[in-house]
Scaffold this motif. Structure first.
Motif, short mmCIF file in Angstrom:
data_model
loop_
_atom_site.label_atom_id
_atom_site.label_comp_id
_atom_site.label_asym_id
_atom_site.label_seq_id
_atom_site.Cartn_x
_atom_site.Cartn_y
_atom_site.Cartn_z
N LEU A 95 -14.53 -40.07 38.17
CA LEU A 95 -13.89 -40.49 38.48
C LEU A 95 -12.13 -41.15 39.36
CD1 LEU A 95 -15.02 -38.65 35.25
CD2 LEU A 95 -12.30 -38.86 34.43
N PHE A 96 -11.93 -41.95 38.63
CA PHE A 96 -10.60 -42.21 39.67
C PHE A 96 -9.15 -41.83 38.26
CE2 PHE A 96 -13.79 -43.82 41.85
CZ PHE A 96 -13.94 -43.64 42.92
N GLU A 97 -8.00 -42.25 39.58
CA GLU A 97 -7.40 -42.25 39.07
C GLU A 97 -5.89 -43.28 38.63
OE1 GLU A 97 -4.64 -38.52 38.38
OE2 GLU A 97 -6.74 -38.34 37.58
N ASN A 98 -5.34 -43.45 37.45
CA ASN A 98 -3.72 -44.03 37.49
C ASN A 98 -3.64 -45.50 38.31
OD1 ASN A 98 -4.08 -41.29 37.68
ND2 ASN A 98 -1.44 -41.18 38.06
N THR A 99 -5.22 -46.05 37.36
CA THR A 99 -4.76 -47.37 38.16
C THR A 99 -5.54 -48.66 36.53
OG1 THR A 99 -5.71 -46.85 40.12
CG2 THR A 99 -5.92 -49.12 39.33
N SER A 100 -4.60 -49.76 36.06
CA SER A 100 -5.06 -50.26 35.13
C SER A 100 -6.53 -51.54 35.45
CB SER A 100 -4.43 -51.88 34.96
OG SER A 100 -3.13 -52.19 36.57
N ALA A 101 -6.85 -51.50 34.43
CA ALA A 101 -8.01 -52.22 34.67
C ALA A 101 -7.95 -53.23 35.87
CB ALA A 101 -8.71 -52.67 33.48
N GLY A 102 -6.62 -54.13 35.72
CA GLY A 102 -6.43 -55.58 36.11
C GLY A 102 -6.01 -55.51 37.64
N SER A 103 -5.67 -54.11 37.96
CA SER A 103 -5.60 -54.05 39.08
C SER A 103 -6.64 -53.49 39.89
CB SER A 103 -4.27 -52.25 39.30
OG SER A 103 -3.17 -52.99 38.62
N ILE A 104 -8.49 -53.65 39.16
CA ILE A 104 -9.58 -53.80 40.00
C ILE A 104 -10.01 -54.54 39.26
CG2 ILE A 104 -11.65 -51.79 39.74
CD1 ILE A 104 -9.18 -49.91 41.04
N ILE A 105 -10.75 -55.27 38.53
CA ILE A 105 -11.47 -55.69 38.71
C ILE A 105 -10.68 -57.16 38.75
CG2 ILE A 105 -12.90 -57.12 36.66
CD1 ILE A 105 -14.09 -54.77 36.64
N GLY A 106 -11.11 -57.89 39.67
CA GLY A 106 -10.93 -59.07 40.13
C GLY A 106 -10.50 -59.48 41.46
N ASN A 107 -9.76 -57.86 41.52
CA ASN A 107 -8.55 -57.73 42.46
C ASN A 107 -9.88 -57.51 44.34
OD1 ASN A 107 -7.01 -56.25 44.70
ND2 ASN A 107 -6.50 -54.65 43.64
N PRO A 108 -9.12 -58.44 45.12
CA PRO A 108 -10.10 -58.57 46.36
C PRO A 108 -9.63 -56.69 47.14
CG PRO A 108 -7.98 -59.84 45.82
CD PRO A 108 -8.16 -59.59 45.04
N GLN A 109 -9.12 -56.30 47.56
CA GLN A 109 -8.51 -54.71 47.48
C GLN A 109 -9.92 -53.95 47.55
OE1 GLN A 109 -6.84 -54.44 50.13
NE2 GLN A 109 -6.64 -56.92 50.26
N ALA A 110 -10.69 -54.43 45.58
CA ALA A 110 -11.62 -53.29 45.53
C ALA A 110 -13.22 -54.61 45.31
CB ALA A 110 -12.04 -53.27 44.62
N PRO A 111 -13.74 -54.59 46.41
CA PRO A 111 -14.81 -55.34 46.35
C PRO A 111 -16.33 -54.45 46.03
CG PRO A 111 -13.69 -55.17 48.75
CD PRO A 111 -13.32 -54.92 47.96
N TYR A 112 -16.15 -53.27 46.30
CA TYR A 112 -17.27 -52.48 45.49
C TYR A 112 -17.25 -52.94 44.71
CZ TYR A 112 -21.37 -49.53 45.40
OH TYR A 112 -22.51 -49.16 45.29
N PHE A 113 -16.14 -52.24 43.70
CA PHE A 113 -15.68 -51.77 42.17
C PHE A 113 -16.33 -52.59 42.00
CE2 PHE A 113 -12.60 -48.15 43.44
CZ PHE A 113 -13.08 -47.58 42.08
N ASN A 114 -15.95 -54.20 42.06
CA ASN A 114 -16.38 -55.45 41.95
C ASN A 114 -17.65 -56.43 42.28
OD1 ASN A 114 -13.75 -57.25 40.47
ND2 ASN A 114 -13.16 -55.45 41.91
N GLN A 115 -18.49 -55.12 42.28
CA GLN A 115 -19.48 -55.59 43.01
C GLN A 115 -20.47 -54.78 41.98
OE1 GLN A 115 -21.77 -54.88 46.87
NE2 GLN A 115 -23.29 -54.09 45.93
N LEU A 116 -20.24 -53.47 41.51
CA LEU A 116 -20.57 -52.77 40.70
C LEU A 116 -20.34 -53.48 39.44
CD1 LEU A 116 -19.43 -49.14 41.21
CD2 LEU A 116 -22.12 -50.14 41.80
#
Length: 280
Positions: free
Chosen positions: A42-63
């Motif tokens: 579990l991670f904290e206090n972050t919307s889906a739009g701030s993760i999926i498609g965000n270039p600052q989250a390449p590993y999340f997007n790989q998953l």
């Protein structure tokens, strides 16, 4: 004189000629698999739009690309602690804030697994020692480790993240992994959490692909910007990669894990529908 020759049974010949096949991964009743191991991070206090498609989250997007990406996944409420309790026990247990300590004896995922003869552990980064009941210690926060509040989960099942096995076959049936308040993005950036996830759990992800195991990556809640929509991703051998638009929430995730091991249904999970369409 006619000589009678021994006759080899056809069934024996067929048996000798039939190739050996690997045992298929176990399947639970109700349309869900039965993984050998499940890890929930579990991670904290972050919307889906701030993760999926965000270039600052390449590993999340790989998953998300390689696994099941649930595009309509929602937390239950605000703030943090009630959501952790919801995901672990199907109820916020009457807790509507981040206060500490609390003590409950009600049903929950950990106690259910133990009663079934299976195993559970929670691994919290910066927990000062196994079984510690401290509310805070450095960047550890008990509000993010719901099992500590339940008297029917042994204290020994609450472990520092340093105890997370490097031999993944030694993992409990179900594990929770809780990064500290920086690495879970509560106090630090998306990029920090992304880097932590890749560094600490990519080895398990790669192993899970061939060892009938599962990683569930999710968030407690959003940042009050998107109606509590959060990123939730499944990765593992029996996961069917793709984007899934059905609405899911913490109660549906709990129900799915419970059904994997034929467990009872805690709290609101009893009325939730398991996730059945994201499996091979």
């Amino acid at each position: 004189m006619r000589i009678l020759r021994p006759v080899v049974a056809l069934a024996s010949i067929v048996g000798l000629c039939t190739p050996l096949t690997a045992t298929a991964p176990a399947v639970a009743a109700g349309g869900v698999p039965r993984p050998d191991h499940v890890v929930i991070v579990l991670f904290e206090n972050t919307s889906a739009g701030s993760i999926i498609g965000n270039p600052q989250a390449p590993y999340f997007n790989q998953l998300a690309t390689s696994g099941a990406n649930f595009t309509s996944s929602y937390a239950i409420e605000h703030p943090s602690q009630p959501n952790y309790l919801d995901l672990f026990s199907g109820s916020n247990q009457g807790v509507t804030d981040d206060s500490c300590p609390h003590s409950f004896s009600t049903d929950n995922e950990g106690a259910q697994l133990i009663a079934k003869g299976l195993t559970f552990a929670g691994y919290s980064e910066n927990l000062p020692s196994t079984g510690s009941t401290a509310c805070t210690s450095g960047r550890y926060a008990r509000k993010h480790a719901p099992w500590v509040n339940f008297t029917n989960v042994p204290a020994a099942d609450s472990k520092p993240f340093t105890a997370f096995p490097t031999d993944y076959s030694q993992l409990p049936t179900v594990s929770w992994v809780i990064p500290n308040l920086c690495n879970d993005m509560h106090d630090c950036s998306v990029a920090t959490g992304d880097s932590w996830l890749k560094s600490h759990l990519d080895g398990y992800v790669q192993w899970a692909k061939t060892h009938n195991s599962l990683l569930i990556t999710t968030f407690d809640e959003d940042d009050h910007t998107s109606g509590n929509r959060i990123a939730t991703i499944f990765n593992g051998q029996q996961v069917k990669a793709g984007s899934y638009s059905e609405r899911i929430d913490h109660f549906r995730v709990l129900r799915t894990v419970e059904d994997m091991y034929d467990l009872p249904h805690a709290g609101a999970a009893a009325n939730a529908v398991p996730i059945t369409d994201s499996w091979n």
